[in-house]
Design a protein around this motif. Sequence first.
Motif, PDB file in Angstrom:
ATOM      1  N   ALA A 196      27.445  28.054  17.618  1.00  0.00           N
ATOM      2  CA  ALA A 196      26.919  27.053  16.691  1.00  0.00           C
ATOM      3  C   ALA A 196      26.309  25.920  17.508  1.00  0.00           C
ATOM      4  O   ALA A 196      26.839  25.568  18.571  1.00  0.00           O
ATOM      5  CB  ALA A 196      28.009  26.516  15.775  1.00  0.00           C
ATOM      6  N   GLY A 197      25.219  25.365  17.017  1.00  0.00           N
ATOM      7  CA  GLY A 197      24.592  24.293  17.761  1.00  0.00           C
ATOM      8  C   GLY A 197      23.697  23.421  16.906  1.00  0.00           C
ATOM      9  O   GLY A 197      23.188  23.866  15.870  1.00  0.00           O
ATOM     10  N   VAL A 198      23.551  22.180  17.345  1.00  0.00           N
ATOM     11  CA  VAL A 198      22.626  21.227  16.740  1.00  0.00           C
ATOM     12  C   VAL A 198      21.775  20.622  17.835  1.00  0.00           C
ATOM     13  O   VAL A 198      22.294  20.201  18.884  1.00  0.00           O
ATOM     14  CB  VAL A 198      23.384  20.107  15.992  1.00  0.00           C
ATOM     15  N   VAL A 199      20.472  20.590  17.617  1.00  0.00           N
ATOM     16  CA  VAL A 199      19.530  19.883  18.479  1.00  0.00           C
ATOM     17  C   VAL A 199      18.788  18.892  17.593  1.00  0.00           C
ATOM     18  O   VAL A 199      18.155  19.282  16.610  1.00  0.00           O
ATOM     19  CB  VAL A 199      18.521  20.843  19.145  1.00  0.00           C
ATOM     20  N   TYR A 200      18.868  17.613  17.925  1.00  0.00           N
ATOM     21  CA  TYR A 200      18.247  16.564  17.128  1.00  0.00           C
ATOM     22  C   TYR A 200      17.278  15.784  18.008  1.00  0.00           C
ATOM     23  O   TYR A 200      17.663  15.290  19.080  1.00  0.00           O
ATOM     24  CB  TYR A 200      19.319  15.648  16.552  1.00  0.00           C
ATOM     25  N   ALA A 201      16.030  15.678  17.572  1.00  0.00           N
ATOM     26  CA  ALA A 201      15.012  14.898  18.265  1.00  0.00           C
ATOM     27  C   ALA A 201      14.755  13.632  17.449  1.00  0.00           C
ATOM     28  O   ALA A 201      13.915  13.628  16.540  1.00  0.00           O
ATOM     29  CB  ALA A 201      13.733  15.710  18.419  1.00  0.00           C
ATOM     30  N   PRO A 202      15.472  12.549  17.717  1.00  0.00           N
ATOM     31  CA  PRO A 202      15.416  11.381  16.838  1.00  0.00           C
ATOM     32  C   PRO A 202      14.047  10.722  16.761  1.00  0.00           C
ATOM     33  O   PRO A 202      13.662  10.224  15.692  1.00  0.00           O
ATOM     34  CB  PRO A 202      16.473  10.440  17.428  1.00  0.00           C
ATOM     35  N   ALA A 203      13.301  10.713  17.846  1.00  0.00           N
ATOM     36  CA  ALA A 203      11.980  10.077  17.818  1.00  0.00           C
ATOM     37  C   ALA A 203      10.957  10.905  17.051  1.00  0.00           C
ATOM     38  O   ALA A 203       9.922  10.382  16.628  1.00  0.00           O
ATOM     39  CB  ALA A 203      11.486   9.823  19.243  1.00  0.00           C
ATOM     40  N   LEU A 204      11.237  12.180  16.858  1.00  0.00           N
ATOM     41  CA  LEU A 204      10.346  13.069  16.102  1.00  0.00           C
ATOM     42  C   LEU A 204      10.790  13.239  14.656  1.00  0.00           C
ATOM     43  O   LEU A 204      10.044  13.794  13.840  1.00  0.00           O
ATOM     44  CB  LEU A 204      10.267  14.441  16.785  1.00  0.00           C
ATOM     45  N   GLY A 230      21.970  25.908  14.088  1.00  0.00           N
ATOM     46  CA  GLY A 230      22.149  27.356  14.086  1.00  0.00           C
ATOM     47  C   GLY A 230      23.618  27.707  14.122  1.00  0.00           C
ATOM     48  O   GLY A 230      24.409  27.028  14.789  1.00  0.00           O
ATOM     49  N   SER A 231      23.984  28.757  13.390  1.00  0.00           N
ATOM     50  CA  SER A 231      25.364  29.237  13.382  1.00  0.00           C
ATOM     51  C   SER A 231      25.346  30.697  12.950  1.00  0.00           C
ATOM     52  O   SER A 231      24.271  31.315  12.838  1.00  0.00           O
ATOM     53  CB  SER A 231      26.222  28.409  12.423  1.00  0.00           C
ATOM     54  N   GLY A 232      26.508  31.239  12.677  1.00  0.00           N
ATOM     55  CA  GLY A 232      26.578  32.633  12.266  1.00  0.00           C
ATOM     56  C   GLY A 232      25.899  32.923  10.950  1.00  0.00           C
ATOM     57  O   GLY A 232      25.638  34.089  10.626  1.00  0.00           O
ATOM     58  N   THR A 233      25.592  31.888  10.181  1.00  0.00           N
ATOM     59  CA  THR A 233      24.930  32.088   8.886  1.00  0.00           C
ATOM     60  C   THR A 233      23.418  31.936   8.961  1.00  0.00           C
ATOM     61  O   THR A 233      22.737  32.089   7.943  1.00  0.00           O
ATOM     62  CB  THR A 233      25.477  31.101   7.840  1.00  0.00           C
ATOM     63  N   GLY A 234      22.870  31.641  10.149  1.00  0.00           N
ATOM     64  CA  GLY A 234      21.424  31.538  10.285  1.00  0.00           C
ATOM     65  C   GLY A 234      21.002  30.264  10.980  1.00  0.00           C
ATOM     66  O   GLY A 234      21.829  29.523  11.532  1.00  0.00           O
ATOM     67  N   ALA A 235      19.696  30.010  10.957  1.00  0.00           N
ATOM     68  CA  ALA A 235      19.126  28.845  11.635  1.00  0.00           C
ATOM     69  C   ALA A 235      18.217  28.093  10.675  1.00  0.00           C
ATOM     70  O   ALA A 235      17.543  28.702   9.831  1.00  0.00           O
ATOM     71  CB  ALA A 235      18.345  29.277  12.870  1.00  0.00           C
ATOM     72  N   TRP A 236      18.174  26.763  10.838  1.00  0.00           N
ATOM     73  CA  TRP A 236      17.387  25.903   9.960  1.00  0.00           C
ATOM     74  C   TRP A 236      16.710  24.804  10.752  1.00  0.00           C
ATOM     75  O   TRP A 236      17.209  24.360  11.792  1.00  0.00           O
ATOM     76  CB  TRP A 236      18.282  25.248   8.905  1.00  0.00           C
ATOM     77  N   LYS A 237      15.578  24.354  10.214  1.00  0.00           N
ATOM     78  CA  LYS A 237      14.918  23.147  10.704  1.00  0.00           C
ATOM     79  C   LYS A 237      15.116  22.052   9.666  1.00  0.00           C
ATOM     80  O   LYS A 237      14.898  22.270   8.476  1.00  0.00           O
ATOM     81  CB  LYS A 237      13.428  23.402  10.929  1.00  0.00           C
TER      82      LYS A 237
END
Length: 264
Positions: free
Chosen positions: A111-119, A125-132
């Motif tokens: 599982a992971g989160v990537v956050y681009a605050p200036a953008l 993403g996790s076992g249930t899929g990925a989202w933007k």
Amino acid sequence: MIETFEQAALAAGRAILEVYKTGPHVTLKSDASPVTEADERAEAVILSVLAEAMPSVPVVAEEAVAAGKVPNVEGRSFILVDPLDGTKEFISRRPEFTVNIARIENGNPVAGVVYAPALGVAYVGSGTGAWKLTVNPDFTVADRKPIAVRLRREPPVALASRVHNTAETEEFLRAKGITEYRSIGSSLKFCLLAEGEADVYPRFSRTMEWDTAAGDAILRAAGGATLCLDGKALSYGKTMQAGDTDFANPFFIAWGAGAKEPHA
């Protein structure tokens, strides 16, 4: 868990942007890499949220490790944190820096989160899929859309590091007949693969596990893969390495669709 990661990342992004707007004070760590008060503030915010929500889970965080605070993760699930990935982009006032948080189980980023605050965007993403995610200026989530890797184009479209390109990278691109590539900083390269904006990200320079784990988790959740040069999946929790420091990664190739064999 992923909700906790989102909460921590968004709160860290707020702290980072406060420094970004006024301009950071830069110092150098023992390895000569830059660090700012934004790195330190963001990590403190993340660790506080994680300690309250998941007190029994060890956390390996970049600035804590630099200060000698390294938990024992052998045989355990744990969390990897890079509070500000792309510090050089941040210092240069390019908006490609990110907050990275990932959960590792049995050596895999699950599982992971990537956050681009200036953008104003985040990826999960996790076992249930990925989202933007689209993130509002008040650090709330406006919307979420599912993402997935695309069918690979031939020749593939590549992503490369803005500040860590190498001769090996150039040779890889030449050998694969790749003429179209985009340079971008931080873990956003994994995320662009995950949402089908490119096909491959070769990395022939040094990275640490906290640099890659969150983006790798999102890429895997979207249908991609990150492979070492021997074709095996990049693993996490690498300690007591004979030829390198704890949590250091080997070179790797991250692919969107169709990564089934060695590509070095």
